[in-house]
Design an enzyme around this catalytic site. Structure first.
Site: not given
Length: 506
Positions: A264-266, A268-269
């Site tokens: 998920s984007k999370r 990557g962040d």
């Protein structure tokens, strides 16, 4: 494979394109090209509540950057358009009505509030509520109301949806190219909405209708759509399209670096890597990093994604797009999820950077130099890149490896200074300086020959001379062959830097 291969990538414009979606597009593209077929981009925008401004352009820009240009699409046109579902609106209601007439679907007038109440009651009873074959006979729909009452409600403007009527206790058997035979029991399936009260179809009806109309031969999509497969198979049957039903292949998930759960984007962040192909600027101003803006090459990203879930059957890891097309087949796609490794992504980029010519990298590096107010010819920059690129992962790393070619050191690395700049060093470096002043032409080979002769004649250790010289010219104990650096920066700059070091290093 007698039918012409036609595949489609059908994203919804609800935000940026996740690399999971890009991988789906890539596998569709590779399969189409490997089989001399067509790759179609269809925009599935029937969910107007989730539409995000700029998302459709982002999808097109991402595919263009990655070199996966559709053969047909909104921008490309084609014989089976329109390629945007909202522009095909008129085709869906007649199909939904046909399903009602043949007993495969029904009108449902239950309000959201009524359904919410039923869900809450089921939760309180520790049960799951599903609008299915077991409860539909007791709810507010055309199956219970009768024809006359149903038509009265429709004429009165009462909002309704159209639901697919899943048959009782039937086994649905389908073949998945990746997973083999898959079976579903209709007793576990609910009556999905296929047409909404806003006059647009849901994904299920629109998807099947468009695939049929566009003569799609293979539906290659993520495994999250596997639970929708029985409904889609039943829709083909109910509409009388069984003979034109495409083959299905459900791709494995791309997993978090830990291997647990979907990427998920999370993730990557949290771990500092992109999960989108291009930088995304949301309408609310929020930004998300992209592979392109993070310095990745498009062909490196394509190569990386191709090996997430697909195995070529050899030890080969680096593939050009042409090699991927020649090698790709769905029978080598894995069933299990593919773990995303951010370090492996960097490794791929490094390999592709090394494969770039020095001249091509010089072109890419020029904007970085410009930002720093440095003007240098491509020939000069190319020479430098040839010496340092093996240490770089991204084009931007070249500055860290090569800044001293463009600007003289203003500080000197403390550890190197302490270790190599001794009391006798200024005298040794001065002697080298005088030797270098006399060399003409000032080449790497000539400088190396003269300085080595001095070292041997003086019976000094090689490091005793070379390390202080490197510190004077580079400012630290790093960099490629020192005499190559000297030749590139030139005699005048070499002498200036050594004189400055003799003056400043105490």
């Amino acid at each position: 494979m007698s039918q012409k291969v036609r595949v489609r990538f059908a994203p919804s414009p609800t935000g940026p394109l996740h690399i999971g979606g890009v991988r789906t597009a890539l596998f569709n593209y590779l399969f189409a090209k490997a089989n001399k077929g067509d790759f179609i981009l269809r925009i599935e925008d029937t969910d107007q509540t989730r539409f995000v401004e700029g998302a459709e352009a982002y999808i097109n820009d991402s595919l263009e950057w990655l070199g996966m240009l559709p053969d047909e699409g909104v921008l490309q046109g084609g014989s089976y358009g329109p390629y945007k579902q909202s522009e095909r609106k008129a085709t869906y209601l007649p199909l939904a009505q046909k399903l009602i007439e043949t007993g495969w679907a029904y009108y449902a007038f239950d309000t959201p509030e009524e359904l919410d109440k039923l869900r809450k009651k089921a939760e309180a009873d520790k049960e799951n509520f599903a609008y299915d074959q077991f409860v539909r006979e007791g709810l507010n729909n055309s199956l219970t109301l009768g024809e006359e009452k149903t038509q009265d409600l429709i004429r009165s403007g009462m909002p309704y949806v159209i639901r697919f009527k899943m048959p009782f206790n039937q086994e649905i058997v389908a073949n998945d190219i990746i997973r083999g035979t898959v079976k579903f029991s209709t007793s576990t399936l609910d009556d999905k909405v296929i047409f909404k009260s806003d006059g647009l179809p849901t994904y299920h009806l629109a998807n099947v209708a468009d695939d049929f109309a566009m003569k799609i031969s293979h539906v290659i999509r993520g495994e999250e759509w596997l639970p929708s497969l029985p409904l889609h198979v039943m829709l083909y049957e109910a509409l009388g399209w069984e003979d034109e039903m495409p083959e299905f292949a459900h791709l494995p998930l791309i997993l978090k670096p830990s291997g647990k759960g979907k990427l998920s984007k999370r993730d990557g962040d949290k771990e500092g890597f992109p999960v989108f192909p291009l930088e995304w600027s949301a309408p609310n101003g929020e930004k998300a990093a992209g592979y392109r803006e993070s310095g990745y090459f498009a062909d490196a990203v394509v190569n990386l994604l191709a090996l997430l879930g697909w195995n070529p059957g050899t030890e080969q890891e680096l593939f050009s797009i042409e090699e991927l097309i020649q090698s790709f087949s769905l029978d080598r796609v894995n069933k299990s999820g593919a773990r995303f490794d951010p370090e492996k992504a960097k490794w791929f980029n490094q390999q592709y950077l090394q494969k770039r010519s020095d001249e091509a990298l010089a072109e890419l590096f020029q904007p970085i130099l410009k930002e720093k107010g440095i003007r240098a010819s491509n020939d000069f920059v190319s020479q430098i890149i040839g010496l340092v690129k093996e240490r770089a992962i991204f084009t931007a790393d070249i500055w860290d490896q090569a800044s001293y070619f463009f600007t003289a050191p203003v500080e000197y690395d403390t550890k190197t200074k302490k270790k190599f700049w001794k009391e006798s060093t200024p005298e040794i470096v001065t002697h080298c300086l005088n030797i270098l002043k006399e060399i003409e032409p000032f080449t790497s080979a000539a400088s190396e020959e003269k300085i080595k002769a001095y070292i041997e004649g003086s019976e000094l250790g090689f490091g005793t001379v070379m390390n202080p010289l490197r510190l004077a010219i580079v400012g630290a104990g790093k960099g490629p062959h020192l005499f190559d650096i000297m030749e590139i920066i030139g005699k005048e700059e070499t002498i200036k830097r050594i004189e400055k070091a003799l003056d400043r290093i105490k």
